[in-house]
Design an enzyme around this catalytic site. Structure first.
Site, PDB file in Angstrom:
ATOM      1  N   LEU A  23       0.829  -1.075  -0.034  1.00 12.68           N
ATOM      2  CA  LEU A  23      -0.055  -0.025   0.077  1.00 12.68           C
ATOM      3  C   LEU A  23       0.875   1.269  -0.103  1.00 12.68           C
ATOM      4  O   LEU A  23       2.069   1.262   0.651  1.00 12.68           O
ATOM      5  CB  LEU A  23      -0.903   0.000   1.317  1.00 12.68           C
ATOM      6  CG  LEU A  23      -2.000  -0.938   1.571  1.00 12.68           C
ATOM      7  CD1 LEU A  23      -2.780  -0.893   2.609  1.00 12.68           C
ATOM      8  CD2 LEU A  23      -3.083  -0.925   0.251  1.00 12.68           C
ATOM      9  N   GLU A  30      -8.112   3.617   8.672  1.00 15.46           N
ATOM     10  CA  GLU A  30      -8.789   3.239   7.279  1.00 15.46           C
ATOM     11  C   GLU A  30      -8.616   1.657   7.318  1.00 15.46           C
ATOM     12  O   GLU A  30      -9.309   1.015   6.900  1.00 15.46           O
ATOM     13  CB  GLU A  30      -8.041   3.709   5.958  1.00 15.46           C
ATOM     14  CG  GLU A  30      -8.953   3.869   4.813  1.00 15.46           C
ATOM     15  CD  GLU A  30      -9.041   2.512   4.083  1.00 15.46           C
ATOM     16  OE1 GLU A  30     -10.087   2.135   3.449  1.00 15.46           O
ATOM     17  OE2 GLU A  30      -8.218   1.689   3.999  1.00 15.46           O
TER      18      GLU A  30
HETATM   19  N1  LIG Z   1      -5.345   0.391  -1.969  1.00 13.69           N
HETATM   20  C1  LIG Z   1      -6.067  -0.965  -1.941  1.00 13.69           C
HETATM   21  O1  LIG Z   1      -7.172  -1.213  -1.518  1.00 13.69           O
HETATM   22  C2  LIG Z   1      -5.336  -2.230  -2.044  1.00 13.69           C
HETATM   23  C3  LIG Z   1      -6.001  -3.457  -2.139  1.00 13.69           C
HETATM   24  C4  LIG Z   1      -5.321  -4.683  -2.380  1.00 13.69           C
HETATM   25  C5  LIG Z   1      -4.198  -4.664  -2.747  1.00 13.69           C
HETATM   26  N2  LIG Z   1      -3.571  -3.433  -3.157  1.00 13.69           N
HETATM   27  C6  LIG Z   1      -2.124  -3.088  -3.927  1.00 13.69           C
HETATM   28  O2  LIG Z   1      -2.118  -3.865  -4.983  1.00 13.69           O
HETATM   29  C7  LIG Z   1      -0.882  -4.434  -5.557  1.00 13.69           C
HETATM   30  C8  LIG Z   1      -1.358  -5.567  -5.888  1.00 13.69           C
HETATM   31  O3  LIG Z   1      -1.996  -5.700  -6.819  1.00 13.69           O
HETATM   32  P1  LIG Z   1      -1.567  -6.470  -8.535  1.00 13.69           P
HETATM   33  O4  LIG Z   1      -2.599  -6.181  -9.520  1.00 13.69           O
HETATM   34  O5  LIG Z   1      -0.155  -6.267  -8.635  1.00 13.69           O
HETATM   35  O6  LIG Z   1      -1.845  -8.165  -7.763  1.00 13.69           O
HETATM   36  P2  LIG Z   1      -3.054  -9.006  -7.387  1.00 13.69           P
HETATM   37  O7  LIG Z   1      -4.245  -8.714  -8.022  1.00 13.69           O
HETATM   38  O8  LIG Z   1      -3.024  -8.784  -5.840  1.00 13.69           O
HETATM   39  O9  LIG Z   1      -2.562 -10.482  -7.677  1.00 13.69           O
HETATM   40  C9  LIG Z   1      -2.116 -10.731  -8.940  1.00 13.69           C
HETATM   41  C10 LIG Z   1      -1.905 -12.321  -9.014  1.00 13.69           C
HETATM   42  O10 LIG Z   1      -3.034 -13.044  -8.712  1.00 13.69           O
HETATM   43  C11 LIG Z   1      -3.238 -14.007  -9.580  1.00 13.69           C
HETATM   44  N3  LIG Z   1      -4.303 -14.144 -10.790  1.00 13.69           N
HETATM   45  C12 LIG Z   1      -4.637 -12.853 -11.248  1.00 13.69           C
HETATM   46  N4  LIG Z   1      -5.568 -13.071 -12.254  1.00 13.69           N
HETATM   47  C13 LIG Z   1      -5.903 -14.689 -11.990  1.00 13.69           C
HETATM   48  C14 LIG Z   1      -6.603 -15.499 -12.645  1.00 13.69           C
HETATM   49  N5  LIG Z   1      -7.606 -14.979 -13.625  1.00 13.69           N
HETATM   50  N6  LIG Z   1      -6.716 -16.537 -12.271  1.00 13.69           N
HETATM   51  C15 LIG Z   1      -5.770 -17.142 -11.207  1.00 13.69           C
HETATM   52  N7  LIG Z   1      -4.936 -16.398 -10.593  1.00 13.69           N
HETATM   53  C16 LIG Z   1      -4.979 -15.207 -11.006  1.00 13.69           C
HETATM   54  C17 LIG Z   1      -1.696 -14.282 -10.088  1.00 13.69           C
HETATM   55  O11 LIG Z   1      -1.097 -15.083  -9.444  1.00 13.69           O
HETATM   56  P3  LIG Z   1       0.275 -15.767  -9.725  1.00 13.69           P
HETATM   57  O12 LIG Z   1       1.132 -14.629 -10.278  1.00 13.69           O
HETATM   58  O13 LIG Z   1       0.625 -16.638  -8.563  1.00 13.69           O
HETATM   59  O14 LIG Z   1       0.007 -16.751 -10.903  1.00 13.69           O
HETATM   60  C18 LIG Z   1      -1.392 -12.734 -10.270  1.00 13.69           C
HETATM   61  O15 LIG Z   1      -0.061 -12.703 -10.403  1.00 13.69           O
HETATM   62  C19 LIG Z   1       0.053  -4.172  -4.092  1.00 13.69           C
HETATM   63  O16 LIG Z   1       0.658  -2.965  -4.344  1.00 13.69           O
HETATM   64  C20 LIG Z   1      -1.185  -4.292  -3.163  1.00 13.69           C
HETATM   65  O17 LIG Z   1      -0.421  -3.506  -1.964  1.00 13.69           O
HETATM   66  C21 LIG Z   1      -4.109  -2.224  -2.764  1.00 13.69           C
END
Ligand SMILES: NC(=O)c1ccc[n+]([C@@H]2O[C@H](COP(=O)([O-])OP(=O)(O)OC[C@H]3O[C@@H](n4cnc5c(N)ncnc54)[C@H](OP(=O)(O)O)[C@@H]3O)[C@@H](O)[C@H]2O)c1
Length: 172
Positions: A23, A30
């Site tokens: 984050l 929050e």
């Molecule tokens: N501000 C907020 O409210 C909030 C909330 C949550 C997260 N975040 C932030 O968001 C960032 C992470 O987001 P992100 O988009 O990089 O990653 P993410 O959505 O958390 O995870 C992505 C991973 O999910 C798996 N995945 C995605 N699509 C899939 C599907 N169709 N089927 C199966 N598995 C699937 C894959 O894992 P594998 O690579 O293992 O296959 C992919 O690498 C971080 O910085 C986190 O801190 C912020």
């Protein structure tokens, strides 16, 4: 078994939600709001199911995962991946359909890839969005809120010396 499906997210003025797998901000109140919304159930016998991408799971410090008092589900394409204390699924639809009658509601908690998938679903019930009135350096962004949700309800706001934010709810 039909469950309500919600997304819950905090985003800054540019829809930024993450940076370097974490984050971009630290706002304890929050985080507490997130914990309260995703944990609370009307039926004390039930829990909520939270669904997150593998990157988001890994962003939670190990002592805090699985997130307590909720059933944790992690999405990954890696068939070998193990998340201690959580169940892994390789498909969002399967994860959603894993909810049985011990589950009250489903909360999709991120990150960017998983929000994109759930926003495309016509069975998404609502979106809890915390709007943070700041801009941060981000590398992950919230997809556009689907138009069918219309104007959000303002559930209130908070501010301290460093930041102000509003809790919004987009319902159908
Ligand atoms: N501000 C907020 O409210 C909030 C909330 C949550 C997260 N975040 C932030 O968001 C960032 C992470 O987001 P992100 O988009 O990089 O990653 P993410 O959505 O958390 O995870 C992505 C991973 O999910 C798996 N995945 C995605 N699509 C899939 C599907 N169709 N089927 C199966 N598995 C699937 C894959 O894992 P594998 O690579 O293992 O296959 C992919 O690498 C971080 O910085 C986190 O801190 C912020």
């Amino acid at each position: 078994m039909e469950h309500n499906i919600y997304a819950i997210v905090a985003a800054d003025e540019n829809n930024g939600i993450g940076k370097d797998g974490k984050l971009p901000w630290h706002i304890p109140n929050e985080l507490k709001y997130f914990q309260d919304v995703t944990t609370k159930t009307e039926d004390p016998e039930k829990q909520n199911l939270i669904i997150m991408g593998r990157t988001t799971w890994e962003s939670v410090p190990p002592p805090h995962r699985p997130l307590k008092d909720r059933k944790n589900v992690v999405l990954t394409r890696n068939p070998e991946y193990q998340a201690d204390g959580a169940e892994t699924f390789h498909d969002l639809d399967e994860a959603i359909h894993s909810a049985d009658d011990s589950i009250e509601s489903i909360y999709v908690i991120g990150g960017g890839q998983v929000f994109k998938m759930v926003f495309e679903r016509s069975d998404l019930t609502g979106i809890f969005l915390t709007q943070i009135h700041q801009s941060h350096d981000c590398d992950t962004f919230l997809p556009e809120i689907p138009q069918r949700f219309g104007e959000p309800k303002n559930l209130g706001g908070e501010e301290n010396d460093e930041v102000s934010y509003n809790y919004l709810y987009y319902g159908r």
